[in-house]
Design a protein around this motif. Structure first.
Motif, PDB file in Angstrom:
ATOM      1  N   LEU A 103      15.091 109.153  41.630  1.00  0.00           N
ATOM      2  CA  LEU A 103      16.286 108.130  41.521  1.00  0.00           C
ATOM      3  C   LEU A 103      17.226 108.339  42.922  1.00  0.00           C
ATOM      4  CD1 LEU A 103      17.396 108.715  37.971  1.00  0.00           C
ATOM      5  CD2 LEU A 103      16.689 106.452  38.995  1.00  0.00           C
ATOM      6  N   GLU A 104      17.155 109.796  43.321  1.00  0.00           N
ATOM      7  CA  GLU A 104      17.695 110.062  44.809  1.00  0.00           C
ATOM      8  C   GLU A 104      16.930 109.331  45.902  1.00  0.00           C
ATOM      9  OE1 GLU A 104      20.553 111.918  46.912  1.00  0.00           O
ATOM     10  OE2 GLU A 104      20.412 112.179  44.999  1.00  0.00           O
TER      11      GLU A 104
ATOM     12  N   ARG B  28      14.858 112.706  38.747  1.00  0.00           N
ATOM     13  CA  ARG B  28      15.848 112.890  39.448  1.00  0.00           C
ATOM     14  C   ARG B  28      15.682 112.831  40.847  1.00  0.00           C
ATOM     15  NH1 ARG B  28      17.494 117.094  36.035  1.00  0.00           N
ATOM     16  NH2 ARG B  28      16.626 118.634  37.499  1.00  0.00           N
ATOM     17  N   SER B  29      14.634 113.241  41.289  1.00  0.00           N
ATOM     18  CA  SER B  29      14.225 113.089  42.686  1.00  0.00           C
ATOM     19  C   SER B  29      13.528 111.753  43.178  1.00  0.00           C
ATOM     20  CB  SER B  29      12.874 114.091  43.054  1.00  0.00           C
ATOM     21  OG  SER B  29      12.379 113.734  44.188  1.00  0.00           O
TER      22      SER B  29
ATOM     23  N   SER C 176      24.948 112.150  32.778  1.00  0.00           N
ATOM     24  CA  SER C 176      23.453 111.729  32.458  1.00  0.00           C
ATOM     25  C   SER C 176      23.116 110.410  32.147  1.00  0.00           C
ATOM     26  CB  SER C 176      23.382 112.925  31.462  1.00  0.00           C
ATOM     27  OG  SER C 176      23.976 112.518  30.208  1.00  0.00           O
TER      28      SER C 176
ATOM     29  N   GLU D  43      11.999 116.026  34.230  1.00  0.00           N
ATOM     30  CA  GLU D  43      13.612 115.608  34.445  1.00  0.00           C
ATOM     31  C   GLU D  43      13.627 115.781  36.044  1.00  0.00           C
ATOM     32  OE1 GLU D  43      17.819 117.152  33.106  1.00  0.00           O
ATOM     33  OE2 GLU D  43      16.002 117.350  31.852  1.00  0.00           O
ATOM     34  N   ALA D  44      13.173 116.937  36.424  1.00  0.00           N
ATOM     35  CA  ALA D  44      13.346 117.048  37.944  1.00  0.00           C
ATOM     36  C   ALA D  44      12.798 116.058  38.758  1.00  0.00           C
ATOM     37  CB  ALA D  44      13.047 118.431  38.370  1.00  0.00           C
TER      38      ALA D  44
END
Length: 85
Positions: free
Chosen positions: A36-37, A33-34, A3, A29-30
């Motif tokens: 960053l990916e 994450r998207s 994390s 948060e999702a």
């Protein structure tokens, strides 16, 4: 799974992330994450396996006889597991 904590995010940036997440129908948060990916693994990145396969195709590939010869020369012994002693 690791994390990450991000401190001191400006209010305007946080509001923009929340709005973007709502637009995509997911949590903030999702959404992060998207983002960053996508930044870490862009779709157009060069993948080594694909590059090597295309080089082999361009070079004419291997004949069946060459593939059989390579397979016959390959070490058939099972690999030894790593030891961390």
């Amino acid at each position: 799974m690791p994390s990450i904590t991000i401190r001191n995010v400006p209010d305007a940036g946080h509001r923009a992330l929340r709005a973007r997440a709502a637009l995509h129908g997911r949590s903030t948060e999702a959404e992060i994450r998207s983002i960053l990916e996508q930044a870490a693994k862009p779709e157009g990145r060069l993948k080594l396996g694909s590059l090597l396969a295309s080089i082999a195709r361009d070079a004419g590939g291997m004949t069946e006889a060459e593939a059989e010869h390579l397979e016959a020369m390959r070490d058939q012994a099972p690999a030894e597991p790593m030891r961390f002693e």
